[in-house]
Design a protein around this motif. Structure first.
Motif, mmCIF file in Angstrom:
data_model
loop_
_atom_site.group_PDB
_atom_site.id
_atom_site.type_symbol
_atom_site.label_atom_id
_atom_site.label_comp_id
_atom_site.label_asym_id
_atom_site.label_seq_id
_atom_site.Cartn_x
_atom_site.Cartn_y
_atom_site.Cartn_z
ATOM 1 N N LYS A 112 88.625 38.584 -22.180
ATOM 2 C CA LYS A 112 88.174 38.889 -23.543
ATOM 3 C C LYS A 112 86.696 39.265 -23.501
ATOM 4 O O LYS A 112 85.896 38.553 -22.888
ATOM 5 C CB LYS A 112 88.373 37.667 -24.436
ATOM 6 C CG LYS A 112 87.969 37.860 -25.882
ATOM 7 C CD LYS A 112 88.017 36.546 -26.643
ATOM 8 C CE LYS A 112 86.837 35.655 -26.270
ATOM 9 N NZ LYS A 112 86.735 34.449 -27.112
ATOM 10 N N SER A 128 99.209 36.396 -29.447
ATOM 11 C CA SER A 128 100.550 36.068 -28.950
ATOM 12 C C SER A 128 101.605 36.238 -30.032
ATOM 13 O O SER A 128 102.711 36.733 -29.771
ATOM 14 C CB SER A 128 100.574 34.626 -28.416
ATOM 15 O OG SER A 128 99.762 34.494 -27.268
ATOM 16 N N GLU A 129 101.276 35.838 -31.265
ATOM 17 C CA GLU A 129 102.226 36.001 -32.372
ATOM 18 C C GLU A 129 102.459 37.470 -32.692
ATOM 19 O O GLU A 129 103.585 37.871 -33.002
ATOM 20 C CB GLU A 129 101.702 35.265 -33.604
ATOM 21 C CG GLU A 129 101.787 33.745 -33.488
ATOM 22 C CD GLU A 129 101.114 33.032 -34.635
ATOM 23 O OE1 GLU A 129 101.601 31.957 -35.037
ATOM 24 O OE2 GLU A 129 100.088 33.542 -35.157
ATOM 25 N N SER A 134 95.239 33.647 -27.725
ATOM 26 C CA SER A 134 94.977 32.717 -28.825
ATOM 27 C C SER A 134 94.040 33.284 -29.897
ATOM 28 O O SER A 134 93.868 32.650 -30.944
ATOM 29 C CB SER A 134 94.380 31.418 -28.273
ATOM 30 O OG SER A 134 93.126 31.667 -27.640
ATOM 31 N N MET A 135 93.428 34.437 -29.652
ATOM 32 C CA MET A 135 92.562 35.030 -30.675
ATOM 33 C C MET A 135 93.350 35.289 -31.955
ATOM 34 O O MET A 135 94.463 35.816 -31.899
ATOM 35 C CB MET A 135 91.959 36.340 -30.178
ATOM 36 C CG MET A 135 90.726 36.196 -29.325
ATOM 37 S SD MET A 135 89.843 37.781 -29.124
ATOM 38 C CE MET A 135 91.117 38.832 -28.452
ATOM 39 N N VAL A 136 92.756 34.953 -33.093
ATOM 40 C CA VAL A 136 93.434 35.079 -34.382
ATOM 41 C C VAL A 136 92.708 36.100 -35.257
ATOM 42 O O VAL A 136 91.473 36.069 -35.364
ATOM 43 C CB VAL A 136 93.500 33.717 -35.109
ATOM 44 C CG1 VAL A 136 94.057 33.873 -36.517
ATOM 45 C CG2 VAL A 136 94.337 32.737 -34.302
ATOM 46 N N ARG A 137 93.490 36.973 -35.877
ATOM 47 C CA ARG A 137 92.938 37.970 -36.787
ATOM 48 C C ARG A 137 93.795 38.059 -38.049
ATOM 49 O O ARG A 137 94.952 37.635 -38.072
ATOM 50 C CB ARG A 137 92.884 39.359 -36.120
ATOM 51 C CG ARG A 137 91.926 39.456 -34.935
ATOM 52 C CD ARG A 137 90.482 39.371 -35.378
ATOM 53 N NE ARG A 137 89.563 39.580 -34.274
ATOM 54 C CZ ARG A 137 89.105 38.609 -33.478
ATOM 55 N NH1 ARG A 137 89.514 37.351 -33.672
ATOM 56 N NH2 ARG A 137 88.256 38.879 -32.508
ATOM 57 N N ASP A 181 86.774 34.231 -31.626
ATOM 58 C CA ASP A 181 88.103 33.641 -31.428
ATOM 59 C C ASP A 181 88.981 33.705 -32.681
ATOM 60 O O ASP A 181 90.193 33.885 -32.579
ATOM 61 C CB ASP A 181 87.970 32.177 -30.981
ATOM 62 C CG ASP A 181 87.431 32.056 -29.571
ATOM 63 O OD1 ASP A 181 87.753 32.933 -28.741
ATOM 64 O OD2 ASP A 181 86.678 31.098 -29.308
ATOM 65 N N ARG A 182 88.357 33.567 -33.851
ATOM 66 C CA ARG A 182 89.175 33.500 -35.066
ATOM 67 C C ARG A 182 88.440 34.129 -36.244
ATOM 68 O O ARG A 182 87.291 33.738 -36.534
ATOM 69 C CB ARG A 182 89.514 32.048 -35.402
ATOM 70 C CG ARG A 182 90.356 31.885 -36.676
ATOM 71 C CD ARG A 182 90.587 30.420 -37.029
ATOM 72 N NE ARG A 182 91.356 30.301 -38.260
ATOM 73 C CZ ARG A 182 92.682 30.288 -38.330
ATOM 74 N NH1 ARG A 182 93.391 30.365 -37.218
ATOM 75 N NH2 ARG A 182 93.297 30.179 -39.487
ATOM 76 N N GLN A 220 96.622 42.518 -23.040
ATOM 77 C CA GLN A 220 96.273 41.364 -23.870
ATOM 78 C C GLN A 220 94.885 40.902 -23.473
ATOM 79 O O GLN A 220 94.669 40.533 -22.316
ATOM 80 C CB GLN A 220 97.287 40.238 -23.675
ATOM 81 C CG GLN A 220 96.906 38.924 -24.370
ATOM 82 C CD GLN A 220 97.904 37.822 -24.081
ATOM 83 O OE1 GLN A 220 99.043 37.871 -24.524
ATOM 84 N NE2 GLN A 220 97.473 36.823 -23.321
ATOM 85 N N TYR A 223 97.105 35.688 -37.691
ATOM 86 C CA TYR A 223 98.090 35.761 -36.621
ATOM 87 C C TYR A 223 97.357 35.818 -35.289
ATOM 88 O O TYR A 223 96.385 36.566 -35.134
ATOM 89 C CB TYR A 223 98.958 37.026 -36.740
ATOM 90 C CG TYR A 223 99.924 37.015 -37.897
ATOM 91 C CD1 TYR A 223 101.141 36.328 -37.810
ATOM 92 C CD2 TYR A 223 99.630 37.702 -39.067
ATOM 93 C CE1 TYR A 223 102.027 36.338 -38.876
ATOM 94 C CE2 TYR A 223 100.512 37.713 -40.130
ATOM 95 C CZ TYR A 223 101.708 37.026 -40.031
ATOM 96 O OH TYR A 223 102.586 37.033 -41.090
ATOM 97 N N SER A 224 97.831 35.045 -34.321
ATOM 98 C CA SER A 224 97.253 35.110 -32.978
ATOM 99 C C SER A 224 97.764 36.358 -32.265
ATOM 100 O O SER A 224 98.776 36.959 -32.667
ATOM 101 C CB SER A 224 97.626 33.868 -32.178
ATOM 102 O OG SER A 224 99.013 33.873 -31.867
#
Length: 309
Positions: free
Chosen positions: A265, A244-245, A205-208, A271-272, A200, A241-242
């Motif tokens: 990272k 973690s998700e 918390s990174m969102v894609r 981040d997003r 990871q 979706y992060s």
């Protein structure tokens, strides 16, 4: 129906695109090296052209008598471009310019380019990114894609070569090559299948924006034969979706209890990035989207079969 050349036809997206184009009735030529494996597309009647992207003569021969060219080959990944930015310049950018020149000489009607929606917008702190937003890539991979987009504009202006840049989010699904270390979902699933820990990057918390590959190619095939309002489109699910998700979805679908190893990272990772796909939806309607769990399940089934086989 059109005569269509797919460059990078044995790649992850390319192989699915070959099948989708063939099913739609187009006359498809599949260009790739095919060096490590036989064709992964399955539709009959596809013309196979074994060639080298870095060879000008191969590209001249492949583009001859083609109506449409789909450029879905990349000599680098985000990681390899980061390690050696000049490689991206010397191969992806320079050779794509030569490919565009070959298309002009061949009288190709339209050129479709697989750009990136995940890296091209950079870090601007937005909830989602639309095509009118500035492209501010901070990674060599994204910088290279933007350079090619600009060359598309040049070839349109100078030579009249019609083109469409497709800014694709984070595609995942079946047929992703095990030796091409790109994409959180396939890399993590292969590690899970081997019983290895899952890496990871960052705190999760990174969102894609993730899109299942067959949904993606359906969006692409819909462009053929249409007069579109723009030459640039975001292609994705429009859902964020992060990390973690995503890892929670992998655990839920696989039923495996895997270990997560957190690593820093990279500085060039934003981040997003979630794509605004309203331009696409306004012209083509709402796309059919595979749910995350269903897409992961299909990918996991193939990876398990490959691992156990």
């Amino acid at each position: 129906m059109a005569r269509a050349l797919v460059v990078g036809a044995n790649g992850f997206i390319g192989s699915h695109l070959v099948d989708a184009l063939s099913r739609a009735g187009h006359e498809v030529t599949a260009f790739d090296r095919f060096s490590s494996q036989e064709p992964t597309f399955t539709e009959p009647g596809v013309r196979v052209f074994r060639g080298e992207f870095l060879s000008r003569s191969d590209m001249e021969e492949a583009t001859a008598n083609q109506d449409l060219v789909f450029h879905f080959l990349s000599t680098t990944t985000p990681a390899t471009a980061e390690s050696d930015p000049t490689l991206d310049i010397r191969t992806n950018i320079a050779q794509t310019v030569e490919l565009l020149e070959s298309c002009v000489h061949a009288g190709v009607e339209h050129f479709y380019f697989a750009s990136t929606g995940g890296a091209i917008y950079g870090s601007q702190g937005k909830e989602r990114y639309g095509e009118a937003d500035r492209a501010l890539p901070i990674s060599p991979y994204g910088i290279g894609k933007l350079a090619i987009e600009n060359y598309l504009n040049y070839f349109q202006t100078r030579h009249g070569l019609g083109s469409t840049a497709l800014r694709i989010s984070n595609p995942y699904g079946t047929r992703q090559h095990p030796n091409r270390r790109q994409g959180l979902i396939p890399i993590a699933l292969r590690n899970i299948a081997r019983g290895d820990e899952v890496i990871q990057l960052g705190d999760g918390s990174m969102v894609r924006d993730y899109v299942f590959v067959t949904d993606l190619v359906d969006m692409i095939v819909a462009f053929i034969g249409r007069e579109t309002e723009h030459s640039l489109y975001n292609l994705g699910s429009g859902i964020g979706y992060s990390v973690s998700e995503i890892l929670a979805a992998l655990a839920r679908v696989t039923g495996e209890d895997f270990t997560i190893l957190e690593k820093p990272k990279p500085a060039t990772f934003v981040d997003r990035v979630v794509l605004d796909t309203s331009r696409l939806r306004a012209e083509f309607g709402e796309p059919a989207l595979t749910s995350l769990d269903a897409g992961v399940a299909a990918t996991w089934a193939e990876i398990k079969e490959q691992t156990n086989g």
